[in-house]
Every structure is written in structure tokens, then in C-alpha cells.
Design an enzyme around this catalytic site. Structure first.
Site, short mmCIF file in Angstrom:
data_model
loop_
_atom_site.label_atom_id
_atom_site.label_comp_id
_atom_site.label_asym_id
_atom_site.label_seq_id
_atom_site.Cartn_x
_atom_site.Cartn_y
_atom_site.Cartn_z
N ALA A 190 26.69 47.64 44.07
CA ALA A 190 27.67 48.29 45.30
C ALA A 190 27.18 47.90 46.62
O ALA A 190 26.90 47.78 47.32
CB ALA A 190 27.51 49.58 45.35
N ARG A 221 22.39 38.17 50.81
CA ARG A 221 21.90 36.83 50.70
C ARG A 221 22.88 35.54 50.09
O ARG A 221 22.59 34.44 49.80
CB ARG A 221 20.86 36.97 50.14
CG ARG A 221 19.12 37.54 51.09
CD ARG A 221 18.22 37.84 50.76
NE ARG A 221 18.58 38.94 49.55
CZ ARG A 221 17.45 39.27 48.33
NH1 ARG A 221 15.97 38.85 48.27
NH2 ARG A 221 17.54 40.50 47.70
N LYS A 232 29.10 39.50 44.66
CA LYS A 232 27.74 38.52 44.63
C LYS A 232 27.79 38.94 42.83
O LYS A 232 28.20 37.84 42.14
CB LYS A 232 26.57 39.41 44.61
CG LYS A 232 25.40 38.98 43.96
CD LYS A 232 24.27 39.04 44.29
CE LYS A 232 23.62 40.60 43.71
NZ LYS A 232 22.49 40.85 44.76
N GLY A 240 21.28 54.21 48.42
CA GLY A 240 20.61 53.64 46.97
C GLY A 240 20.86 54.01 46.24
O GLY A 240 22.65 54.32 45.67
C1 UD1 Z 1 15.39 48.37 42.04
C2 UD1 Z 1 14.49 49.37 41.28
C3 UD1 Z 1 13.07 48.73 41.38
C4 UD1 Z 1 13.33 47.90 40.02
C5 UD1 Z 1 14.27 46.72 40.63
C6 UD1 Z 1 14.73 45.60 39.57
C7 UD1 Z 1 14.77 51.58 42.89
C8 UD1 Z 1 14.36 52.73 43.93
N1 UD1 Z 1 15.14 50.85 42.20
O1 UD1 Z 1 15.06 47.54 43.26
O2 UD1 Z 1 12.55 50.07 40.82
O3 UD1 Z 1 11.79 46.95 40.02
O4 UD1 Z 1 15.76 47.94 40.86
O5 UD1 Z 1 15.18 44.91 40.01
O6 UD1 Z 1 16.37 51.94 41.49
N2 UD1 Z 1 22.88 49.46 44.59
C9 UD1 Z 1 24.36 50.19 44.90
N3 UD1 Z 1 23.84 50.81 45.62
C10 UD1 Z 1 22.77 51.11 46.32
C11 UD1 Z 1 22.18 50.53 45.80
C12 UD1 Z 1 22.28 48.96 45.67
O7 UD1 Z 1 24.65 50.15 43.95
O8 UD1 Z 1 23.68 52.24 47.57
C13 UD1 Z 1 23.14 48.00 43.15
C14 UD1 Z 1 22.56 47.03 43.66
O9 UD1 Z 1 24.25 46.21 44.02
C15 UD1 Z 1 21.93 46.23 42.59
C16 UD1 Z 1 21.12 47.66 41.74
O10 UD1 Z 1 22.27 48.36 42.66
O11 UD1 Z 1 22.72 46.23 41.89
C17 UD1 Z 1 19.79 47.47 42.56
O12 UD1 Z 1 19.28 47.47 44.18
P1 UD1 Z 1 18.47 46.96 44.22
O13 UD1 Z 1 18.75 46.60 46.32
O14 UD1 Z 1 18.73 45.33 44.31
O15 UD1 Z 1 17.34 47.62 43.91
P2 UD1 Z 1 15.78 47.50 44.24
O16 UD1 Z 1 15.45 47.56 45.74
O17 UD1 Z 1 15.75 45.64 43.59
#
Ligand code: UD1
Ligand code: MG
Length: 458
Positions: free
Chosen positions: A13, A18, A25, A79
């Protein structure tokens, strides 16, 4: 414990801003397949019985691509924990193991997924198994806080971590295997009182521990595997890593690569044993190559089938529908599209063969072109077995050249040629002895006269 049943939630989601792209993506390709496609294929092989892909509104292409997998819309994205909650409708009653994957992590292997699920089914019955890795630079990854029993006590996000926690080298790759019976109870307790104000999936570890449930870590030795793509530069890194993996795979299976780093495979390239591939060869989708084939340097091969004993290149271009028979030779600067070349046929230099059949043992001379398109329609050319097409021939389709026929060089063939006939269409040869001398004398005199005039004028 429910043995052997697995479901998956793939988080996609994130808006991927970027990437600066109109394409979501997770649909950007790595080795010719959308990132999320690599994961969906692995989940399919793993036997996941339900898969939910969590997307944002306005990403219908992702749903179309992953069908028949279910889609859950997360709106707005609050999140990773909130994202997994969106799968409740599909997985709320699931009592097997739930793998949570990130859609932008295309290099995760099925072996690691299996290892995670196996660890979840361990006798200790951990509620959550987390994939850990030790990156050279832990940067802003979540840190894995070990418990005294050697298990996992908590995951602390970088922004919420203290100095001691930031010193931990073991990081959260983001991938988890969770007991489906406990998953939603854990998620219901996740709050958003943290630095980002988000509902973190990572909080479920500490919540499980507080309930007295154990949690475990599976560590991967290959940081490439958990590489997340966030930008075009990241996409290029993932592509490079995937190419390294594909090159190693093909060499393991008995393919010689003269200069592996310069050969680019598609995820589905299929190659038999004792095939040799020279430097700077690029494969597009849907190519299969039988045993004992030689692909020489600088070929671009896309949608082609190549039978055993064939030699292709250097500098050949095989396009979709090129069906190269056994022992066929395709030489330099030859382009083949939607055509079958039967056993032993040869097209060695500078040709375009499109929408054609070239019979066994036929020889296509240098510069032969099949004129398959009249600006409106495509038409077919049929060349019989053993035919010989002289150099610089234009075959104006639809046209048939019978078996064993010979076409004289420089012909434009717009009518069918019978088997074993000799056809030539070029203009008759005319020769006038000595005329070159007369011609030069006349022209030189004219030029001298013109010079004399311009001198006087000056
Ligand atoms: C997350 C982890 C972190 C880990 C890292 C590894 C959490 C809170 N943190 O951080 O511990 O080291 O990944 O890469 O999980 N997404 C959604 N909905 C949302 C938010 C995110 O679907 O509301 C999806 C994003 O598209 C992505 C994945 O979840 O595919 C991870 O989200 P991202 O924001 O990249 O998490 P990080 O901050 O990198
Ligand atoms: Mg991330």
C-alpha cells in the site's frame, strides 16, 4: 497446532513516491517480471492457500496483476500493522501460519519462506518468527532485541531506539511468519504512540512477549535477499542482484557464460546443457534454448525457441515467434520474427526474415529481405526445403518459393516460384565496349570549359 497450512499477506500500500512513476512500485519489473510477481510465484510454489495483497486505493493494476489473489484496500495507510489488519476479512478465521511479506522485496527466496514457516511450527510454538539480517550499515532498520532465553523480546524502530538499541547489528528485514490464530489478537493491541504516529507491525513481538508467548528470529546470511526497492537506483540494484543469481543458476545447470557479468537473463529463460553464451547477450521474455546451442556475442533474443545444435550470432536479433530448428545457423545482422527455420537452414548475413517458413537446408543469401508488410497487412513467405535465395533478394509476400528452387541475386520476387525452378528478375546486363573512355573525355572537356569561363570573369 494446525500443521501444514499457510496463508500470506503481501504489503503493497506504500505509494512508492520516490520511484516518481505512474506505475505502482510493485509492478516495476526485475528480470522481466513485476517485483510482486516474484513473490506471488514463490507463494504459489509454497502452496499458500490464501494470499491477500494490501494496496492503496487507486492501484487497480496491482489487483489485476495478482488475481486471483485477494486484494484488501488500506485507506489511508497508517503503518505496517494497520496494513495487515486490512487482511482481517480474508484471514480472520485462518488458523494456519500467516507469512507477512513486503511487495517491494523481490529477491526473497522460497527457501527462506519455508525456513520461516518451519521455525513457526517449531515445538516451542512461537507466536511470531521474524526474519533478521546483519546489513553492513544498519541505518534506519528496526533493531531486533534478543531475550535472555535466546528468543526475541522486541523490535525497536530506529526512530524510537535508544543509543544502546541503535548499536544492535541484527535488523528486522520486515518479513514475518505469524500464528494465524493469534495474529489479529496481537494486532488489536498495537497502538500508534511512537515517533512516526503509525501502527507498527513490529510491535506485535513485545505484545506477544507480554502475553507470555515466545518469538523467534530466523537469520538470513544474504542481505540481497531482503533488499527493498524504494527508488530507481534501488530497482537497478535489485536487478543486478537478480542477474547475479540467474547467471549463477544457469552456470550451475551446465551453461557456459564466457563473460557472465555481461549476459542479461529474463526470469523465465530456459537453457539446456552445454550451451555456450558469449559476451553481451540480452534475453527478453519467453526464450527456450535446447542443449548444445552456441549463442555468440552481442545477440538480443526475445520470445524465441532454439533447437539443439543451432548457432546464433554474433549480432543476431531473434524476436517473438522465431523458431530456430536443429543445426540452423543464424549469422551477423540477421533479424528473425515470427518465422520457422527448419533443420539445417542457414541465414548467415544481413537479413530480415519475418512471417516466414524456411524449409530444411535452405540457404538465405546475404541481404535477403522478406517484405512482409505493405503498410496495412502482414503476409507470409514460404521457402521450400533446399531452396537457395541469392544475395540481396526481396521476397514480396505473400509469396512461395518451391523446394530446391534457386533465386538469382538481386531479384525482387513477387510471384510464386515452382520447385526446382531458377528465377531471376533483375534487368538484363547491357555492355558497350569503350564507352567509359568516351564518357570521361566528354565530361572532362565540359568541366575545363566551365573553369576557363569563370577565370575570365574573375
Ligand atoms: C519496516 C519495519 C522495519 C524494518 C524495515 C525493513 C515496521 C514498522 N518497520 O520499516 O523494522 O527494518 O521495514 O525494510 O514495520 N506498507 C503498507 N501500508 C502502510 C505502510 C507500509 O502497505 O501503511 C507497506 C509498504 O508498501 C512496504 C512495507 O509495508 O511494502 C514496508 O513499509 P515501509 O514504510 O517501507 O517500512 P519501513 O519504514 O522501511
Ligand atoms: Mg522500507
Amino acid at each position: 497446532m494446525a500443521k501444514g497450512r499457510t496463508a500470506a499477506v503481501v504489503l503493497a500500500a506504500g505509494l512508492g513516491t520516490r520511484m516518481k512513476s505512474a506505475t505502482p512500485k510493485v509492478l516495476h519489473p526485475v528480470a522481466g517480471r513485476p517485483m510482486i510477481g516474484h513473490l506471488m510465484a514463490a507463494l504459489n510454489d509454497l502452496g499458500a492457500e490464501r494470499t491477500v495483497v494490501v494496496v492503496s486505493p487507486g492501484m487497480p493494476e496491482v489487483g489485476d496483476y495478482v488475481a486471483p489473489a485477494r486484494i484488501a484496500i488500506q485507506d489511508p495507510p497508517l503503518g505496517t500493522g494497520h496494513a495487515v489488519l486490512a487482511a482481517r476479512e480474508v484471514l480472520g478465521d485462518f488458523d494456519g501460519d500467516v507469512l507477512v511479506l513486503f511487495g517491494d522485496t523481490p529477491l526473497l527466496t522460497i527457501e527462506t519462506m519455508r525456513g520461516m514457516v518451519a521455525a513457526r511450527r517449531d515445538a516451542a510454538d512461537p507466536a511470531v518468527v521474524v526474519l533478521g539480517f546483519r546489513p553492513a550499515d544498519p541505518a534506519e532498520y528496526g533493531r531486533l532485541v534478543a531475550g535472555e532465553d535466546g528468543g526475541l523480546d522486541a523490535i525497536v524502530e530506529f526512530r524510537d531506539a535508544d543509543a544502546a538499541q541503535r548499536g544492535i547489528g541484527l535488523c528486522n528485514a520486515g518479513i514475518m511468519a505469524i500464528d494465524g490464530r493469534r495474529l489479529f489478537a496481537l494486532l488489536d493491541e498495537v497502538g500508534n504512540g511512537n515517533a512516526k504516529g503509525e501502527y507498527y507491525l513490529t510491535d506485535i513481538v513485545a505484545i506477544a512477549r507480554a502475553k507470555g508467548w515466545s518469538c523467534a528470529v530466523v537469520e538470513t546470511a544474504d542481505p540481497d535477499e531482503v533488499m527493498g526497492v524504494n527508488s530507481r537506483a534501488g530497482l537497478a540494484e535489485a536487478e543486478a542482484a537478480m542477474q547475479r543469481r540467474l547467471r549463477a543458476h544457469h552456470m550451475d545447470e551446465g551453461v557456459t557464460l564466457t563473460d557472465p557479468a555481461t549476459v542479461y537473463f529474463n526470469w523465465d529463460t530456459a537453457i539446456g546443457r552445454d550451451v555456450t553464451i558469449g559476451p553481451n547477450v540480452v534475453f527478453g521474455a519467453n526464450v527456450s534454448i535446447a542443449a548444445d546451442v552456441e549463442i555468440r556475442a552481442f545477440c538480443h533474443i526475445d520470445g524465441a525457441r532454439i533447437a539443439s545444435g543451432a548457432i546464433v550470432g554474433p549480432f543476431a536479433r531473434l524476436r517473438p515467434g522465431a523458431d530456430i530448428g536443429p543445426d540452423v545457423h543464424i549469422g551477423n545482422f540477421v533479424e528473425i520474427k515470427e518465422s520457422t527455420l527448419e533443420a539445417g537452414a542457414k541465414a548467415n548475413h544481413l537479413s530480415y526474415i519475418g512471417d516466414s517458413r524456411v524449409g530444411a537446408g535452405a540457404n538465405i543469401g546475404a541481404g535477403t529481405i522478406t517484405c512482409n508488410y505493405d503498410g496495412y497487412f502482414k503476409s507470409r513467405t514460404d521457402i521450400g526445403a533446399g531452396a537457395f535465395i541469392g544475395s540481396n533478394t526481396a521476397l514480396v509476400a505473400p509469396v512461395t518459393v518451391g523446394a530446391g528452387a534457386i533465386i538469382g541475386a538481386g531479384s525482387v520476387v513477387a510471384k510464386d516460384v515452382a520447385a526446382d525452378a531458377l528465377a531471376v528478375t533483375r534487368a538484363e546486363h547491357v555492355e558497350r565496349p569503350g564507352l567509359a573512355l568516351t564518357y570521361r573525355a566528354r565530361k572532362q572537356a565540359a568541366k575545363d570549359a566551365a573553369r576557363g569561363k569563370s577565370k575570365k570573369a574573375g
